[in-house]
Each structure stands twice: as structure tokens, then as C-alpha cells.
Design a protein around this motif. Structure first.
Motif, PDB file in Angstrom:
ATOM      1  N   ALA A  21      31.051 -42.035  50.483  1.00 16.76           N
ATOM      2  CA  ALA A  21      29.891 -41.814  49.619  1.00 16.76           C
ATOM      3  C   ALA A  21      30.352 -41.181  48.318  1.00 16.76           C
ATOM      4  O   ALA A  21      31.231 -40.315  48.308  1.00 16.76           O
ATOM      5  CB  ALA A  21      28.868 -40.916  50.303  1.00 16.76           C
ATOM      6  N   VAL A  22      29.764 -41.666  47.219  1.00 19.53           N
ATOM      7  CA  VAL A  22      30.069 -41.126  45.899  1.00 19.53           C
ATOM      8  C   VAL A  22      28.794 -41.194  45.066  1.00 19.53           C
ATOM      9  O   VAL A  22      28.005 -42.137  45.188  1.00 19.53           O
ATOM     10  CB  VAL A  22      31.244 -41.875  45.228  1.00 19.53           C
ATOM     11  CG1 VAL A  22      30.952 -43.346  45.035  1.00 19.53           C
ATOM     12  CG2 VAL A  22      31.659 -41.217  43.919  1.00 19.53           C
ATOM     13  N   GLU A  58      35.018 -47.116  39.945  1.00 17.98           N
ATOM     14  CA  GLU A  58      34.392 -46.625  38.721  1.00 17.98           C
ATOM     15  C   GLU A  58      33.585 -45.354  38.975  1.00 17.98           C
ATOM     16  O   GLU A  58      33.667 -44.391  38.214  1.00 17.98           O
ATOM     17  CB  GLU A  58      33.510 -47.707  38.111  1.00 17.98           C
ATOM     18  CG  GLU A  58      34.301 -48.870  37.541  1.00 17.98           C
ATOM     19  CD  GLU A  58      33.430 -50.039  37.099  1.00 17.98           C
ATOM     20  OE1 GLU A  58      32.177 -49.922  37.137  1.00 17.98           O
ATOM     21  OE2 GLU A  58      34.012 -51.068  36.704  1.00 17.98           O
ATOM     22  N   LEU A  59      32.801 -45.346  40.060  1.00 22.31           N
ATOM     23  CA  LEU A  59      31.988 -44.168  40.369  1.00 22.31           C
ATOM     24  C   LEU A  59      32.854 -42.980  40.773  1.00 22.31           C
ATOM     25  O   LEU A  59      32.573 -41.842  40.387  1.00 22.31           O
ATOM     26  CB  LEU A  59      30.972 -44.490  41.463  1.00 22.31           C
ATOM     27  CG  LEU A  59      29.849 -45.448  41.071  1.00 22.31           C
ATOM     28  CD1 LEU A  59      28.974 -45.762  42.277  1.00 22.31           C
ATOM     29  CD2 LEU A  59      29.021 -44.894  39.919  1.00 22.31           C
ATOM     30  N   ILE A  60      33.916 -43.233  41.542  1.00 19.33           N
ATOM     31  CA  ILE A  60      34.823 -42.142  41.918  1.00 19.33           C
ATOM     32  C   ILE A  60      35.485 -41.569  40.668  1.00 19.33           C
ATOM     33  O   ILE A  60      35.599 -40.353  40.518  1.00 19.33           O
ATOM     34  CB  ILE A  60      35.868 -42.614  42.948  1.00 19.33           C
ATOM     35  CG1 ILE A  60      35.186 -42.895  44.298  1.00 19.33           C
ATOM     36  CG2 ILE A  60      36.981 -41.584  43.115  1.00 19.33           C
ATOM     37  CD1 ILE A  60      36.084 -43.577  45.329  1.00 19.33           C
ATOM     38  N   GLY A  64      34.804 -37.844  39.961  1.00 23.64           N
ATOM     39  CA  GLY A  64      35.967 -37.006  40.206  1.00 23.64           C
ATOM     40  C   GLY A  64      36.081 -36.499  41.623  1.00 23.64           C
ATOM     41  O   GLY A  64      36.939 -35.673  41.931  1.00 23.64           O
ATOM     42  N   ARG A  65      35.219 -36.998  42.505  1.00 23.52           N
ATOM     43  CA  ARG A  65      35.229 -36.572  43.911  1.00 23.52           C
ATOM     44  C   ARG A  65      34.450 -37.581  44.739  1.00 23.52           C
ATOM     45  O   ARG A  65      33.693 -38.383  44.198  1.00 23.52           O
ATOM     46  CB  ARG A  65      34.672 -35.172  44.079  1.00 23.52           C
ATOM     47  CG  ARG A  65      33.258 -34.986  43.644  1.00 23.52           C
ATOM     48  CD  ARG A  65      32.826 -33.516  43.554  1.00 23.52           C
ATOM     49  NE  ARG A  65      33.242 -32.672  44.643  1.00 23.52           N
ATOM     50  CZ  ARG A  65      34.150 -31.684  44.545  1.00 23.52           C
ATOM     51  NH1 ARG A  65      34.727 -31.415  43.388  1.00 23.52           N
ATOM     52  NH2 ARG A  65      34.468 -30.948  45.589  1.00 23.52           N
ATOM     53  N   PHE A  66      34.636 -37.535  46.057  1.00 23.63           N
ATOM     54  CA  PHE A  66      33.878 -38.376  46.980  1.00 23.63           C
ATOM     55  C   PHE A  66      33.905 -37.742  48.356  1.00 23.63           C
ATOM     56  O   PHE A  66      34.578 -36.723  48.568  1.00 23.63           O
ATOM     57  CB  PHE A  66      34.419 -39.820  47.010  1.00 23.63           C
ATOM     58  CG  PHE A  66      35.825 -39.972  47.535  1.00 23.63           C
ATOM     59  CD1 PHE A  66      36.070 -40.243  48.879  1.00 23.63           C
ATOM     60  CD2 PHE A  66      36.906 -39.892  46.679  1.00 23.63           C
ATOM     61  CE1 PHE A  66      37.358 -40.405  49.355  1.00 23.63           C
ATOM     62  CE2 PHE A  66      38.202 -40.064  47.140  1.00 23.63           C
ATOM     63  CZ  PHE A  66      38.435 -40.321  48.490  1.00 23.63           C
ATOM     64  N   VAL A  82      34.079 -34.970  55.309  1.00 25.63           N
ATOM     65  CA  VAL A  82      34.981 -34.240  54.425  1.00 25.63           C
ATOM     66  C   VAL A  82      34.696 -34.663  52.989  1.00 25.63           C
ATOM     67  O   VAL A  82      34.413 -35.828  52.717  1.00 25.63           O
ATOM     68  CB  VAL A  82      36.457 -34.484  54.822  1.00 25.63           C
ATOM     69  CG1 VAL A  82      36.839 -35.932  54.703  1.00 25.63           C
ATOM     70  CG2 VAL A  82      37.401 -33.614  54.025  1.00 25.63           C
ATOM     71  N   GLU A  83      34.748 -33.692  52.089  1.00 29.73           N
ATOM     72  CA  GLU A  83      34.452 -33.960  50.677  1.00 29.73           C
ATOM     73  C   GLU A  83      35.413 -33.153  49.830  1.00 29.73           C
ATOM     74  O   GLU A  83      35.821 -32.054  50.210  1.00 29.73           O
ATOM     75  CB  GLU A  83      33.006 -33.534  50.399  1.00 29.73           C
ATOM     76  CG  GLU A  83      32.539 -33.761  48.981  1.00 29.73           C
ATOM     77  CD  GLU A  83      32.665 -32.521  48.110  1.00 29.73           C
ATOM     78  OE1 GLU A  83      32.807 -32.690  46.890  1.00 29.73           O
ATOM     79  OE2 GLU A  83      32.652 -31.395  48.632  1.00 29.73           O
ATOM     80  N   GLY A  84      35.800 -33.754  48.693  1.00 36.61           N
ATOM     81  CA  GLY A  84      36.686 -33.013  47.809  1.00 36.61           C
ATOM     82  C   GLY A  84      37.022 -33.766  46.545  1.00 36.61           C
ATOM     83  O   GLY A  84      36.587 -34.900  46.325  1.00 36.61           O
ATOM     84  N   PRO A  85      37.843 -33.121  45.703  1.00 35.76           N
ATOM     85  CA  PRO A  85      38.195 -33.703  44.414  1.00 35.76           C
ATOM     86  C   PRO A  85      39.308 -34.746  44.529  1.00 35.76           C
ATOM     87  O   PRO A  85      40.174 -34.661  45.392  1.00 35.76           O
ATOM     88  CB  PRO A  85      38.681 -32.492  43.614  1.00 35.76           C
ATOM     89  CG  PRO A  85      39.257 -31.576  44.646  1.00 35.76           C
ATOM     90  CD  PRO A  85      38.372 -31.763  45.865  1.00 35.76           C
TER      91      PRO A  85
END
Length: 142
Positions: A21-22, A58-60, A64-66, A82-85
Motif C-alpha cells: 500500500a502506498v 511513481e507513487l512510492i 518516499g515510503r510504503f 510493516v511500513e517505512g521509508p
């Protein structure tokens, strides 16, 4: 019951199909949420491959994160989110494609898939994400 750090990292390291997900860049759409193959080793970065010009890439790039979510239903309902830069984006190589394909496909299917993907999926990029925020649970431990 939340998983321990070791349990969640070990679970994420298994070859699950993840839901990536982004955030969408335009205000009238929900976040993009799509299935994806990934690589992860405990303590390391999450690694994905995607098309260089895909909406996902493009969205990532813009966000700058997902995030990734992996789950299972047997023998108990368990999930890790999990989520991060993003820490790095680079052009993918055939070796990258072979490695991620070997994680999900039987050995005899990897060469054929890599050949097909390299000819039909266009330029790919490798995107690395440093896990920063984790959510996890095993509902069978309640």
C-alpha cells in the motif's frame, strides 16, 4: 496477541504474497493497494521489484515510503504489517529478477519466468524500504 520481534521478522521472511500500500498522490483516490512479491531477511530492508514507469513506482517515489501486509489463515490467523521509508531505488538486473522469482516459484519454473518477465514486463527497478513501524498478531494465541 502481538508477535515478538523475532517472530514477526521470521514470519515476514517467509515467502508470502504481500499487499503493498502506498498513498495516492491525488486527493480523490484511496491509497494504491496491490499484491507483490518481496524479499526480506530479519534485521534487513524489505526489497521489491516493479516496473520503472508503473503507477506503483511513481507513487512510492512521490511518497518516499510504503507499507506491506502479509498474512495467513492456517494453522492460526497471523499477520505482519510493516511500513517505512524508501532507502534506495536502482535499476533491476536479471540476477535480481532470478532471486525474487526463486523465492516464489519451483526451481524448474524460474528460468522460463525470468525469460518471459525480462522480455514482457519492461524495465524494472529495485526499491528498498527500511522497516520503521510494525503491527503484528497471532489470533490463535488469544
Amino acid at each position: 496477541m502481538p508477535l515478538t520481534r523475532e517472530e514477526r521478522e521470521r514470519f515476514l521472511a517467509e515467502p508470502h504474497i504481500a499487499a503493498l500500500a502506498v498513498a495516492a498522490s491525488d486527493g480523490d483516490r484511496a491509497p494504491l493497494n496491490v499484491p507483490i512479491w518481496y524479499q526480506y531477511e530479519p534485521g534487513g530492508d524489505v526489497v521489491i521489484l516493479t516496473g520503472r514507469t508503473s503507477r506503483k513506482a511513481e507513487l512510492i517515489g512521490a511518497a518516499g515510503r510504503f507499507s506491506l501486509l502479509v498474512d495467513r489463515t492456517e494453522p492460526t490467523i497471523r499477520y505482519v504489517s510493516v511500513e517505512g521509508p524508501v532507502t534506495d531505488t536502482r535499476a533491476a538486473t536479471l540476477k535480481d529478477l532470478e532471486e525474487v522469482s526463486a523465492r516464489y516459484l519451483p526451481a524448474e519454473k524460474v528460468p522460463g519466468y525470468v525469460d518471459f518477465a525480462s522480455k514482457n514486463h519492461g524495465e524494472q527497478v529495485v526499491i528498498r524500504m527500511r522497516p520503521q513501524h510494525w503491527l503484528s498478531s497471532d489470533l490463535g494465541q488469544v
